[in-house]
Design an enzyme around this catalytic site. Structure first.
Site, PDB file in Angstrom:
ATOM      1  N   TYR A  31      67.469  32.773  -8.600  1.00  0.00           N
ATOM      2  CA  TYR A  31      68.602  33.692  -8.607  1.00  0.00           C
ATOM      3  C   TYR A  31      69.394  33.560  -9.894  1.00  0.00           C
ATOM      4  O   TYR A  31      69.189  32.633 -10.678  1.00  0.00           O
ATOM      5  CB  TYR A  31      69.503  33.438  -7.387  1.00  0.00           C
ATOM      6  CG  TYR A  31      70.365  32.193  -7.489  1.00  0.00           C
ATOM      7  CD1 TYR A  31      69.810  30.927  -7.378  1.00  0.00           C
ATOM      8  CD2 TYR A  31      71.735  32.294  -7.716  1.00  0.00           C
ATOM      9  CE1 TYR A  31      70.608  29.784  -7.475  1.00  0.00           C
ATOM     10  CE2 TYR A  31      72.542  31.160  -7.813  1.00  0.00           C
ATOM     11  CZ  TYR A  31      71.968  29.906  -7.691  1.00  0.00           C
ATOM     12  OH  TYR A  31      72.753  28.785  -7.797  1.00  0.00           O
ATOM     13  N   ARG A  50      67.136  33.272 -18.734  1.00  0.00           N
ATOM     14  CA  ARG A  50      66.996  32.121 -17.819  1.00  0.00           C
ATOM     15  C   ARG A  50      66.257  32.538 -16.551  1.00  0.00           C
ATOM     16  O   ARG A  50      65.457  31.771 -16.006  1.00  0.00           O
ATOM     17  CB  ARG A  50      68.369  31.532 -17.485  1.00  0.00           C
ATOM     18  CG  ARG A  50      68.263  30.250 -16.652  1.00  0.00           C
ATOM     19  CD  ARG A  50      69.604  29.560 -16.481  1.00  0.00           C
ATOM     20  NE  ARG A  50      70.535  30.363 -15.704  1.00  0.00           N
ATOM     21  CZ  ARG A  50      71.796  30.023 -15.456  1.00  0.00           C
ATOM     22  NH1 ARG A  50      72.285  28.883 -15.930  1.00  0.00           N
ATOM     23  NH2 ARG A  50      72.578  30.806 -14.749  1.00  0.00           N
ATOM     24  N   ARG A  98      53.460  33.286   7.001  1.00  0.00           N
ATOM     25  CA  ARG A  98      53.911  31.964   6.580  1.00  0.00           C
ATOM     26  C   ARG A  98      52.745  31.013   6.309  1.00  0.00           C
ATOM     27  O   ARG A  98      51.923  30.755   7.186  1.00  0.00           O
ATOM     28  CB  ARG A  98      54.837  31.361   7.644  1.00  0.00           C
ATOM     29  CG  ARG A  98      55.473  30.052   7.173  1.00  0.00           C
ATOM     30  CD  ARG A  98      56.428  29.473   8.198  1.00  0.00           C
ATOM     31  NE  ARG A  98      57.102  28.298   7.647  1.00  0.00           N
ATOM     32  CZ  ARG A  98      56.555  27.082   7.590  1.00  0.00           C
ATOM     33  NH1 ARG A  98      55.350  26.877   8.081  1.00  0.00           N
ATOM     34  NH2 ARG A  98      57.213  26.077   7.053  1.00  0.00           N
ATOM     35  N   HIS A 100      52.084  27.655   3.243  1.00  0.00           N
ATOM     36  CA  HIS A 100      52.652  27.026   2.049  1.00  0.00           C
ATOM     37  C   HIS A 100      51.991  27.501   0.762  1.00  0.00           C
ATOM     38  O   HIS A 100      52.652  27.633  -0.262  1.00  0.00           O
ATOM     39  CB  HIS A 100      52.551  25.500   2.140  1.00  0.00           C
ATOM     40  CG  HIS A 100      53.457  24.905   3.180  1.00  0.00           C
ATOM     41  ND1 HIS A 100      53.262  25.086   4.529  1.00  0.00           N
ATOM     42  CD2 HIS A 100      54.569  24.150   3.053  1.00  0.00           C
ATOM     43  CE1 HIS A 100      54.218  24.465   5.191  1.00  0.00           C
ATOM     44  NE2 HIS A 100      55.024  23.878   4.323  1.00  0.00           N
ATOM     45  N   LYS A 147      66.525  27.517 -11.593  1.00  0.00           N
ATOM     46  CA  LYS A 147      67.628  28.004 -10.748  1.00  0.00           C
ATOM     47  C   LYS A 147      67.078  28.572  -9.442  1.00  0.00           C
ATOM     48  O   LYS A 147      67.063  29.792  -9.229  1.00  0.00           O
ATOM     49  CB  LYS A 147      68.455  29.046 -11.524  1.00  0.00           C
ATOM     50  CG  LYS A 147      69.839  29.268 -10.939  1.00  0.00           C
ATOM     51  CD  LYS A 147      70.706  29.989 -11.936  1.00  0.00           C
ATOM     52  CE  LYS A 147      72.036  30.423 -11.346  1.00  0.00           C
ATOM     53  NZ  LYS A 147      72.847  29.355 -10.801  1.00  0.00           N
ATOM     54  N   GLU A 180      75.950  16.817 -12.808  1.00  0.00           N
ATOM     55  CA  GLU A 180      76.666  18.101 -12.803  1.00  0.00           C
ATOM     56  C   GLU A 180      77.298  18.287 -11.433  1.00  0.00           C
ATOM     57  O   GLU A 180      77.125  17.451 -10.549  1.00  0.00           O
ATOM     58  CB  GLU A 180      75.709  19.253 -13.129  1.00  0.00           C
ATOM     59  CG  GLU A 180      74.617  19.434 -12.086  1.00  0.00           C
ATOM     60  CD  GLU A 180      73.680  20.604 -12.371  1.00  0.00           C
ATOM     61  OE1 GLU A 180      74.075  21.560 -13.059  1.00  0.00           O
ATOM     62  OE2 GLU A 180      72.545  20.559 -11.865  1.00  0.00           O
ATOM     63  N   LEU A 205      71.214  22.026 -14.429  1.00  0.00           N
ATOM     64  CA  LEU A 205      70.966  23.429 -14.747  1.00  0.00           C
ATOM     65  C   LEU A 205      71.597  23.699 -16.121  1.00  0.00           C
ATOM     66  O   LEU A 205      72.741  23.303 -16.372  1.00  0.00           O
ATOM     67  CB  LEU A 205      71.595  24.351 -13.708  1.00  0.00           C
ATOM     68  CG  LEU A 205      71.301  25.824 -14.009  1.00  0.00           C
ATOM     69  CD1 LEU A 205      69.889  26.186 -13.593  1.00  0.00           C
ATOM     70  CD2 LEU A 205      72.298  26.736 -13.324  1.00  0.00           C
TER      71      LEU A 205
HETATM   72  N1  PMP Z   1      74.958  23.904 -12.219  1.00  0.00           N
HETATM   73  C1  PMP Z   1      74.620  24.411 -11.020  1.00  0.00           C
HETATM   74  C2  PMP Z   1      73.941  23.519 -10.023  1.00  0.00           C
HETATM   75  C3  PMP Z   1      74.918  25.752 -10.709  1.00  0.00           C
HETATM   76  O1  PMP Z   1      74.570  26.258  -9.506  1.00  0.00           O
HETATM   77  C4  PMP Z   1      75.595  26.557 -11.666  1.00  0.00           C
HETATM   78  C5  PMP Z   1      75.987  27.980 -11.380  1.00  0.00           C
HETATM   79  N2  PMP Z   1      75.045  28.773 -10.803  1.00  0.00           N
HETATM   80  C6  PMP Z   1      75.916  25.986 -12.896  1.00  0.00           C
HETATM   81  C7  PMP Z   1      75.584  24.656 -13.145  1.00  0.00           C
HETATM   82  C8  PMP Z   1      76.616  26.790 -13.966  1.00  0.00           C
HETATM   83  O2  PMP Z   1      75.738  27.698 -14.565  1.00  0.00           O
HETATM   84  P1  PMP Z   1      76.265  29.063 -15.216  1.00  0.00           P
HETATM   85  O3  PMP Z   1      77.274  28.665 -16.246  1.00  0.00           O
HETATM   86  O4  PMP Z   1      75.057  29.665 -15.821  1.00  0.00           O
HETATM   87  O5  PMP Z   1      76.865  29.856 -14.123  1.00  0.00           O
END
Ligand code: PMP
Length: 286
Positions: A31, A50, A98, A100, A147, A180, A205
């Site tokens: 996403y 991305r 379904r 895997h 993501k 993070e 991320l």
């Molecule tokens: N880390 C994680 C785990 C996230 O889910 C997000 C936002 N989706 C971010 C960092 C920040 O990313 P962005 O600046 O691209 O929104």
């Protein structure tokens, strides 16, 4: 409200995917969330780049051309009359019985997109106060650079933060370093005004807002260290903040029980927040 679901614009209340969608059954999808600011899409190219990378890492076929995707984004924004707000888009490996193993070649990825208005100034109010973060053990897989919609550890961590009266949870790895937040990248500012944030390897991320702040910091002449920082270092930092498309630059004023500085957002983070869009790509909606 209107949502886009696999080629059609449908009332948001009726927007649905099949029960055998692999996003639903396996979190087998990715996403993006982009900000809409003053009728412009913020950093669209970086978000779509991305998205392409996430899809390719998971070997999910690209669902449509970039031009078509941009068209859908603009249409969803316009149908929902969003001037300031957020776009959400999700691509899953599609619908199949379904199993895997990947579905047969030719199975079409599912694409959904929604847009919602966020009143201008809503997040500014939160930012004016600053937010608290708690810390939790890093318990995610080692490819959080992709993501994916597999966000259960993030959901549990953020819920724990909410119950503790905080807004975000910082994951701390086995070396004692902050990776993070549950939905944000983590930053501290040292007493000498140096910005510190973890390098974007597989452990975090690679936030688009993070990249924007790196660019902005360079424009403003701040020195930046891309390295891990510990909880102890964060607690003794001058300022701290979170970055994400939905919250932009969000001041942190409390880490667990420790109040940072005088407990109010500091001058550098406020400046970065105020000038954030100076460093971003802004695509006008026609
Ligand atoms: N880390 C994680 C785990 C996230 O889910 C997000 C936002 N989706 C971010 C960092 C920040 O990313 P962005 O600046 O691209 O929104």
């Amino acid at each position: 409200r209107v949502a886009y679901v696999n080629g059609q614009y449908v009332p948001h209340s009726q927007a649905a995917v099949h029960v055998e969608d692999r996003g639903y059954q396996f979190s087998d999808g990715v996403y993006e969330v982009c900000e809409v600011w003053r009728e412009q899409i913020v950093d669209m190219t970086a978000h779509l780049d991305r998205l392409d990378r996430s899809l390719s890492e998971l070997q999910i076929a690209s669902p449509m051309s970039r031009a078509a995707l941009v068209q859908v984004m603009k249409e969803v924004i316009s149908l929902n009359r969003v001037k300031n707000g957020l776009i959400y888009m999700q691509v899953s490996r599609g619908v199949a019985p379904r199993d895997h193993y990947f579905p047969p070649a030719g199975t079409l990825p599912s694409v959904v997109m929604t847009a919602k208005s966020v009143p201008a100034g809503k997040m500014d109010k939160v930012a004016a106060q600053g937010v608290g973060v708690i810390t939790v053990e890093e318990n995610r897989w080692d490819r959080v650079d992709i993501k994916t919609v597999g966000l259960l550890p993030n959901v549990l961590a953020k819920q724990k933060a909410k119950e503790a009266g905080a807004r975000e949870a910082w994951f701390v790895d086995k070396n004692g370093l902050v990776t993070e937040g549950g939905s944000t990248n983590a930053w501290i500012i040292l007493k000498n005004s140096t910005l510190v944030t973890r390098p974007a390897t597989h452990g975090i991320l690679k936030g688009i807002t993070r990249a924007g702040v790196l660019k902005l910091a360079e424009m403003k002449g701040f020195s930046v260290e891309e390295r891990g920082f510990s909880l102890e270092e964060a607690k003794s930092a001058q300022e701290a903040f979170l970055t994400s498309a939905s919250g932009l630059v969000m001041p942190v004023v409390k880490i667990n029980e420790t109040i940072l500085g005088d407990g109010r957002p500091g001058p550098i983070v406020q400046d970065l927040r105020k000038s954030f869009h100076e460093a971003s790509e802004l695509i006008k909606l026609e």
